[in-house]
Design a protein around this motif. Structure first.
Motif, PDB file in Angstrom:
ATOM      1  N   ALA A 202      38.525  39.020  30.557  1.00 11.79           N
ATOM      2  CA  ALA A 202      39.083  40.312  30.968  1.00 11.79           C
ATOM      3  C   ALA A 202      38.045  41.424  30.794  1.00 11.79           C
ATOM      4  O   ALA A 202      37.901  42.304  31.649  1.00 11.79           O
ATOM      5  N   THR A 215      45.106  47.824  35.358  1.00 12.06           N
ATOM      6  CA  THR A 215      45.369  46.955  36.516  1.00 12.06           C
ATOM      7  C   THR A 215      45.232  45.486  36.121  1.00 12.06           C
ATOM      8  O   THR A 215      46.020  44.644  36.558  1.00 12.06           O
ATOM      9  N   ILE A 216      44.239  45.187  35.296  1.00 17.36           N
ATOM     10  CA  ILE A 216      44.055  43.803  34.851  1.00 17.36           C
ATOM     11  C   ILE A 216      45.270  43.355  34.026  1.00 17.36           C
ATOM     12  O   ILE A 216      45.808  42.265  34.228  1.00 17.36           O
ATOM     13  N   ARG A 218      48.280  44.552  34.216  1.00 20.08           N
ATOM     14  CA  ARG A 218      49.428  44.458  35.132  1.00 20.08           C
ATOM     15  C   ARG A 218      49.407  43.120  35.875  1.00 20.08           C
ATOM     16  O   ARG A 218      50.439  42.452  36.006  1.00 20.08           O
ATOM     17  N   ALA A 219      48.227  42.722  36.353  1.00 24.74           N
ATOM     18  CA  ALA A 219      48.113  41.445  37.079  1.00 24.74           C
ATOM     19  C   ALA A 219      48.546  40.286  36.184  1.00 24.74           C
ATOM     20  O   ALA A 219      49.281  39.385  36.604  1.00 24.74           O
ATOM     21  N   TRP A 220      48.100  40.317  34.910  1.00 25.28           N
ATOM     22  CA  TRP A 220      48.442  39.225  33.983  1.00 25.28           C
ATOM     23  C   TRP A 220      49.933  39.241  33.644  1.00 25.28           C
ATOM     24  O   TRP A 220      50.597  38.198  33.614  1.00 25.28           O
ATOM     25  N   ILE A 222      52.532  40.530  35.333  1.00 27.16           N
ATOM     26  CA  ILE A 222      53.398  40.117  36.450  1.00 27.16           C
ATOM     27  C   ILE A 222      53.169  38.648  36.766  1.00 27.16           C
ATOM     28  O   ILE A 222      54.101  37.893  37.008  1.00 27.16           O
ATOM     29  N   GLY A 223      51.900  38.240  36.733  1.00 33.75           N
ATOM     30  CA  GLY A 223      51.555  36.868  37.128  1.00 33.75           C
ATOM     31  C   GLY A 223      52.049  35.804  36.166  1.00 33.75           C
ATOM     32  O   GLY A 223      52.307  34.677  36.574  1.00 33.75           O
ATOM     33  N   THR A 224      52.178  36.142  34.889  1.00 32.07           N
ATOM     34  CA  THR A 224      52.559  35.115  33.907  1.00 32.07           C
ATOM     35  C   THR A 224      53.806  35.484  33.106  1.00 32.07           C
ATOM     36  O   THR A 224      54.237  34.698  32.260  1.00 32.07           O
ATOM     37  N   GLY A 225      54.355  36.673  33.329  1.00 34.10           N
ATOM     38  CA  GLY A 225      55.556  37.074  32.583  1.00 34.10           C
ATOM     39  C   GLY A 225      55.290  37.448  31.130  1.00 34.10           C
ATOM     40  O   GLY A 225      56.221  37.617  30.346  1.00 34.10           O
ATOM     41  N   ALA A 226      54.018  37.610  30.773  1.00 35.90           N
ATOM     42  CA  ALA A 226      53.681  37.929  29.380  1.00 35.90           C
ATOM     43  C   ALA A 226      54.024  39.390  29.062  1.00 35.90           C
ATOM     44  O   ALA A 226      53.962  40.248  29.942  1.00 35.90           O
ATOM     45  N   PRO A 227      54.393  39.681  27.803  1.00 40.43           N
ATOM     46  CA  PRO A 227      54.728  41.053  27.422  1.00 40.43           C
ATOM     47  C   PRO A 227      53.494  41.934  27.223  1.00 40.43           C
ATOM     48  O   PRO A 227      53.619  43.154  27.178  1.00 40.43           O
ATOM     49  N   ILE A 233      46.598  43.331  24.135  1.00 37.57           N
ATOM     50  CA  ILE A 233      46.346  42.434  22.993  1.00 37.57           C
ATOM     51  C   ILE A 233      45.161  42.969  22.176  1.00 37.57           C
ATOM     52  O   ILE A 233      45.206  42.987  20.944  1.00 37.57           O
ATOM     53  N   LEU A 292      55.260  47.846  35.895  1.00 34.49           N
ATOM     54  CA  LEU A 292      55.254  46.569  36.631  1.00 34.49           C
ATOM     55  C   LEU A 292      55.775  46.721  38.055  1.00 34.49           C
ATOM     56  O   LEU A 292      56.103  45.720  38.700  1.00 34.49           O
ATOM     57  N   LYS A 293      55.864  47.964  38.521  1.00 29.01           N
ATOM     58  CA  LYS A 293      56.435  48.160  39.871  1.00 29.01           C
ATOM     59  C   LYS A 293      55.431  48.740  40.862  1.00 29.01           C
ATOM     60  O   LYS A 293      54.452  49.326  40.446  1.00 29.01           O
TER      61      LYS A 293
ATOM     62  N   VAL B 178      53.852  44.576  44.415  1.00 30.30           N
ATOM     63  CA  VAL B 178      53.128  45.428  43.475  1.00 30.30           C
ATOM     64  C   VAL B 178      51.644  45.281  43.794  1.00 30.30           C
ATOM     65  O   VAL B 178      51.075  44.209  43.628  1.00 30.30           O
ATOM     66  N   ILE B 180      47.745  45.309  43.475  1.00 28.09           N
ATOM     67  CA  ILE B 180      46.768  45.153  42.390  1.00 28.09           C
ATOM     68  C   ILE B 180      45.395  45.362  43.023  1.00 28.09           C
ATOM     69  O   ILE B 180      44.951  44.532  43.819  1.00 28.09           O
ATOM     70  N   LEU B 191      44.026  37.769  38.879  1.00 28.35           N
ATOM     71  CA  LEU B 191      44.900  36.852  38.151  1.00 28.35           C
ATOM     72  C   LEU B 191      44.238  35.492  37.935  1.00 28.35           C
ATOM     73  O   LEU B 191      44.193  34.991  36.810  1.00 28.35           O
ATOM     74  N   LEU B 194      41.455  35.138  35.392  1.00 32.56           N
ATOM     75  CA  LEU B 194      41.886  34.978  34.000  1.00 32.56           C
ATOM     76  C   LEU B 194      42.604  33.657  33.789  1.00 32.56           C
ATOM     77  O   LEU B 194      42.410  32.970  32.790  1.00 32.56           O
ATOM     78  N   PRO B 227      56.018  34.366  26.741  1.00 31.89           N
ATOM     79  CA  PRO B 227      57.180  33.490  26.928  1.00 31.89           C
ATOM     80  C   PRO B 227      56.800  32.070  27.327  1.00 31.89           C
ATOM     81  O   PRO B 227      57.624  31.164  27.245  1.00 31.89           O
TER      82      PRO B 227
END
Lengths: 293, 293
Positions: A202, A215-216, A218-220, A222-227, A233, A292-293, B178, B180, B191, B194, B227
């Protein structure tokens, strides 16, 4: 075998946390320190963990008091090791310091005493023979704030006995940790083997101007559902640690990123704990639905 | 500039999804196919996406009907390109196929028509000049099931105009994506830049016997709050795609993992959609609270 008498060697950030959680869960625990000064610093740290467990995991005053009753401090290594079931070596990441300790330990400890190292960056196999009991020795790695980030990675080296990981798994559960078994030596154990290259990738995208941290992330997300995306991190790891990690990198593109962390530290953007890093806390943009929108 | 007349070139999995979401959001959309047979296959795919949007995002019968009214099919490229504002090239990942199309496009299309490529693995700069309008050309990358995994990565190449990414950002929002922004060419966009190394690192840990998929996922989930761990993500990607990705890897340790995916595919463990991969669905172990304890 159940480990009831625990000695933690070194009362630094992690050592004091491990000792405190061991005592908190009823283990008879001793922190050994080199000097009265180092023990005073360990006690000051434990006082902080006492407040943290109340805040973070709802520990009661009585539980904290019971933990205090189980936690002892000494500069007398021989006395500390007497009757010890398990020794957790949490000294600084300096091979000479560790070897020097292992030699003393080997001379003083009962042959049955198990010893584990909290090293993050060195490999247990380097020290296995120096302990005088390579089959009773392995790597034991924690996250920070171990009462809430409660992983305990248990990493065997080639001479570790088959039984020891299982015993450490049981001990880990007894002190409130989720044991993560690492079957053979791996620099970075499991979590950092995945996390450090992920964060580095990253950083390289950002450094090369491919995109910006938000943006990076956001991509992660949305792409993986991670919080959290990679830069969020990093905020929770803190810029000082990120600076140390990147500065040591053998990848010149990652090493370059250490300059960015230096600038952030100079600007007081130290990460989540300081209220500012890549995001501003306690309400970072990435937690807002529109992110995320 | 608002793009209202959209042509999608190629009605494969992604092409048909992009065209359908464009029509679903009221854009006058045409799928161009090489033959009546390919258009029939595209129509069959669209019929699946119609059911999927009802199930996944609660689309009404009327919305689906309106989408159908906005979606046209033709094998006549000249007619398709007449009055087109935006062309989305979604042909197979074969440079000859793409170059051949771009030559025809360059001859037939209005000079103002914008063209974007849905390539995943090739770089837009390879084809920019062939389009006859390199400043009106960029990469436009989607996830799968784009109505729910709704990222649209917009990747400029060196000759792309400054305005086009902004116009594509607006178009992406108009069709429910969305956007990116990827400021310069990067194989894998954001995406996959990464995700692919992250999954590869997890595979190497598994392949080398350092740990097993469940333990690796557990370490990642507890350590980062995600998740899904890497092996759960692979289940959602599917073993066939994982096989293709690993087989092409230049890292021999990752390439070796393709054999494991081949075995899984032979055993019918194809991933989440088939009910079985590294985990068993619809109630995979990693969703159970005890998984993290």
């Amino acid at each position: 075998m159940t480990f009831n008498n625990v000695v933690v060697v070194g009362g630094g950030t992690l050592g004091s946390q491990i000792a405190f959680m061991s005592a908190f869960h009823g283990k008879n625990t001793t922190i050994w320190g080199r000097s009265d000064g180092s023990l005073d610093r360990a006690k000051a740290r434990v006082a902080r963990w006492e407040e943290a467990v109340k805040k973070d995991i709802g520990a009661t005053d009585q539980q904290v008091k019971d933990a205090e009753a189980h936690l002892h401090y000494t500069t007398d290594l021989k006395a500390a090791l007497k009757g010890a079931d398990l020794v957790v070596e949490a000294l600084s990441e300096d091979p000479d310091v560790k070897n020097d300790f292992y030699k003393k330990f080997s001379d003083l400890a009962d042959p049955d005493t198990v010893i584990v190292t909290n090293t993050s960056t060195l490999l247990p196999s380097e020290f296995a023979d120096a302990t005088g009991r390579p089959e009773k020795y392995l790597g034991y790695h924690f996250a920070n704030s171990i009462w809430k980030n409660n992983t305990a990675e248990i990493m065997s080296q080639s001479k570790t006995s088959k039984d020891l990981p299982k015993e450490m798994e049981q001990f880990s559960r007894e002190i409130g940790m989720v044991p993560i078994l690492v079957n053979k030596e791996q620099p970075g154990y499991l979590l950092n083997s995945l996390l450090v290259p992920f964060l580095s990738d990253a950083l390289v995208l950002w450094n090369n101007g491919v995109s910006d941290p938000e943006t990076i992330d956001r991509a992660w997300m949305i792409g993986t559902g991670a919080p959290l995306g990679p830069f969020a991190i990093m905020d929770s790891i803190g810029m000082k640690t990120m600076y140390d990690i990147t500065k040591m990198s053998t990848n010149p593109e990652v090493k370059k990123a250490s300059e960015k962390f230096k600038t952030m530290i100079d600007q007081g953007k130290i990460g989540r704990e300081s209220g500012k890093g890549f995001y501003t806390y306690p309400d970072p943009d990435f937690k807002k639905p529109e992110f995320l929108k």
